[in-house]
Scaffold this motif. Sequence first.
Motif, PDB file in Angstrom:
ATOM      1  N   MET A 172       0.841  -1.163   0.000  1.00 14.49           N
ATOM      2  CA  MET A 172       0.000   0.000   0.000  1.00 14.49           C
ATOM      3  C   MET A 172       0.896   1.239   0.000  1.00 14.49           C
ATOM      4  N   ILE A 173       0.426   2.285  -0.647  1.00 22.01           N
ATOM      5  CA  ILE A 173       1.160   3.544  -0.710  1.00 22.01           C
ATOM      6  C   ILE A 173       0.504   4.532   0.253  1.00 22.01           C
ATOM      7  N   PHE A 174       1.343   5.206   1.038  1.00 22.76           N
ATOM      8  CA  PHE A 174       0.876   6.215   1.978  1.00 22.76           C
ATOM      9  C   PHE A 174       1.450   7.566   1.581  1.00 22.76           C
ATOM     10  N   LYS A 175       0.636   8.594   1.690  1.00 24.88           N
ATOM     11  CA  LYS A 175       1.098   9.968   1.493  1.00 24.88           C
ATOM     12  C   LYS A 175       1.353  10.550   2.875  1.00 24.88           C
ATOM     13  N   VAL A 176       2.551  11.075   3.081  1.00 24.01           N
ATOM     14  CA  VAL A 176       2.930  11.631   4.369  1.00 24.01           C
ATOM     15  C   VAL A 176       3.121  13.138   4.203  1.00 24.01           C
ATOM     16  N   LEU A 177       2.335  13.902   4.946  1.00 22.30           N
ATOM     17  CA  LEU A 177       2.490  15.353   4.984  1.00 22.30           C
ATOM     18  C   LEU A 177       3.311  15.682   6.214  1.00 22.30           C
ATOM     19  N   TYR A 178       4.331  16.512   6.048  1.00 19.75           N
ATOM     20  CA  TYR A 178       5.246  16.768   7.154  1.00 19.75           C
ATOM     21  C   TYR A 178       5.866  18.150   7.053  1.00 19.75           C
ATOM     22  N   GLN A 179       6.412  18.593   8.170  1.00 22.27           N
ATOM     23  CA  GLN A 179       7.215  19.805   8.227  1.00 22.27           C
ATOM     24  C   GLN A 179       8.672  19.366   8.154  1.00 22.27           C
ATOM     25  N   PRO A 180       9.512  20.087   7.416  1.00 21.10           N
ATOM     26  CA  PRO A 180      10.899  19.645   7.215  1.00 21.10           C
ATOM     27  C   PRO A 180      11.773  19.662   8.464  1.00 21.10           C
ATOM     28  N   SER A 181      11.318  20.282   9.538  1.00 25.77           N
ATOM     29  CA  SER A 181      12.102  20.270  10.772  1.00 25.77           C
ATOM     30  C   SER A 181      11.175  20.058  11.961  1.00 25.77           C
ATOM     31  N   ALA A 182      11.580  19.194  12.857  1.00 23.50           N
ATOM     32  CA  ALA A 182      10.786  18.941  14.058  1.00 23.50           C
ATOM     33  C   ALA A 182      10.978  20.038  15.093  1.00 23.50           C
ATOM     34  N   HIS A 183      11.912  20.938  14.870  1.00 23.65           N
ATOM     35  CA  HIS A 183      12.254  21.948  15.863  1.00 23.65           C
ATOM     36  C   HIS A 183      11.692  23.327  15.545  1.00 23.65           C
ATOM     37  N   ILE A 184      10.930  23.450  14.465  1.00 25.74           N
ATOM     38  CA  ILE A 184      10.344  24.730  14.062  1.00 25.74           C
ATOM     39  C   ILE A 184       8.823  24.591  14.110  1.00 25.74           C
ATOM     40  N   ALA A 185       8.153  25.653  14.521  1.00 25.00           N
ATOM     41  CA  ALA A 185       6.691  25.634  14.573  1.00 25.00           C
ATOM     42  C   ALA A 185       6.109  25.340  13.192  1.00 25.00           C
ATOM     43  N   PRO A 186       5.091  24.483  13.127  1.00 23.08           N
ATOM     44  CA  PRO A 186       4.475  24.146  11.835  1.00 23.08           C
ATOM     45  C   PRO A 186       3.851  25.365  11.155  1.00 23.08           C
ATOM     46  N   VAL A 187       4.115  25.508   9.876  1.00 24.51           N
ATOM     47  CA  VAL A 187       3.542  26.563   9.051  1.00 24.51           C
ATOM     48  C   VAL A 187       3.042  25.904   7.781  1.00 24.51           C
ATOM     49  N   ARG A 188       1.795  26.160   7.434  1.00 24.72           N
ATOM     50  CA  ARG A 188       1.169  25.499   6.287  1.00 24.72           C
ATOM     51  C   ARG A 188       2.003  25.626   5.015  1.00 24.72           C
TER      52      ARG A 188
ATOM     53  N   ARG B 176       1.798   2.442  11.104  1.00 20.16           N
ATOM     54  CA  ARG B 176       2.868   2.223  12.094  1.00 20.16           C
ATOM     55  C   ARG B 176       4.202   1.927  11.405  1.00 20.16           C
ATOM     56  N   GLU B 177       4.160   1.142  10.336  1.00 20.08           N
ATOM     57  CA  GLU B 177       5.380   0.832   9.583  1.00 20.08           C
ATOM     58  C   GLU B 177       5.953   2.091   8.925  1.00 20.08           C
ATOM     59  N   VAL B 178       5.073   2.964   8.437  1.00 16.33           N
ATOM     60  CA  VAL B 178       5.528   4.234   7.841  1.00 16.33           C
ATOM     61  C   VAL B 178       6.263   5.046   8.904  1.00 16.33           C
ATOM     62  N   ARG B 179       5.661   5.184  10.085  1.00 15.42           N
ATOM     63  CA  ARG B 179       6.299   5.939  11.171  1.00 15.42           C
ATOM     64  C   ARG B 179       7.639   5.317  11.547  1.00 15.42           C
ATOM     65  N   SER B 180       7.696   4.011  11.561  1.00 16.41           N
ATOM     66  CA  SER B 180       8.945   3.319  11.893  1.00 16.41           C
ATOM     67  C   SER B 180      10.024   3.608  10.854  1.00 16.41           C
ATOM     68  N   LYS B 181       9.637   3.620   9.585  1.00 13.13           N
ATOM     69  CA  LYS B 181      10.603   3.872   8.515  1.00 13.13           C
ATOM     70  C   LYS B 181      11.130   5.305   8.538  1.00 13.13           C
TER      71      LYS B 181
ATOM     72  N   ASP C 107      14.622  13.965  10.868  1.00 14.68           N
ATOM     73  CA  ASP C 107      14.272  15.113  11.706  1.00 14.68           C
ATOM     74  C   ASP C 107      13.105  15.874  11.066  1.00 14.68           C
ATOM     75  N   ILE C 108      11.932  15.207  11.041  1.00 11.77           N
ATOM     76  CA  ILE C 108      10.743  15.827  10.457  1.00 11.77           C
ATOM     77  C   ILE C 108       9.595  15.764  11.454  1.00 11.77           C
ATOM     78  N   ASN C 109       8.618  16.640  11.256  1.00 13.31           N
ATOM     79  CA  ASN C 109       7.418  16.681  12.080  1.00 13.31           C
ATOM     80  C   ASN C 109       6.263  16.177  11.217  1.00 13.31           C
ATOM     81  N   ILE C 110       5.852  14.939  11.425  1.00  7.22           N
ATOM     82  CA  ILE C 110       4.783  14.337  10.627  1.00  7.22           C
ATOM     83  C   ILE C 110       3.445  14.929  11.046  1.00  7.22           C
TER      84      ILE C 110
END
Length: 69
Positions: free
Chosen positions: A1-17, A31-36, A41-44
């Motif tokens: 199965m294919i998953f689309k992951v939306l994320y912020q490029p840094s986990a240390h910066i406040a999310p901005v659309r 769960r496997e996607v999160r594990s991979k 260093d991203i904010n999913i």
Amino acid sequence: MIFKVLYQPSAHIAPVRERTESIYVEAETEREVRSKLKDRDINIELIQALDDVHLAYEKKSEFFTIESV
């Protein structure tokens, strides 16, 4: 199965659309996607399983590539 992951490029910066990015990951479960992706260093924000219709639409994009993790 294919998953689309939306994320912020840094986990240390406040999310901005406007900085939200996306990648596509092949996995069996969310769960496997999160594990991979845990070593990055991203904010999913969202992990979305793509059904056949949505996947066909996403494949039309020039930016569609499945991330090899």
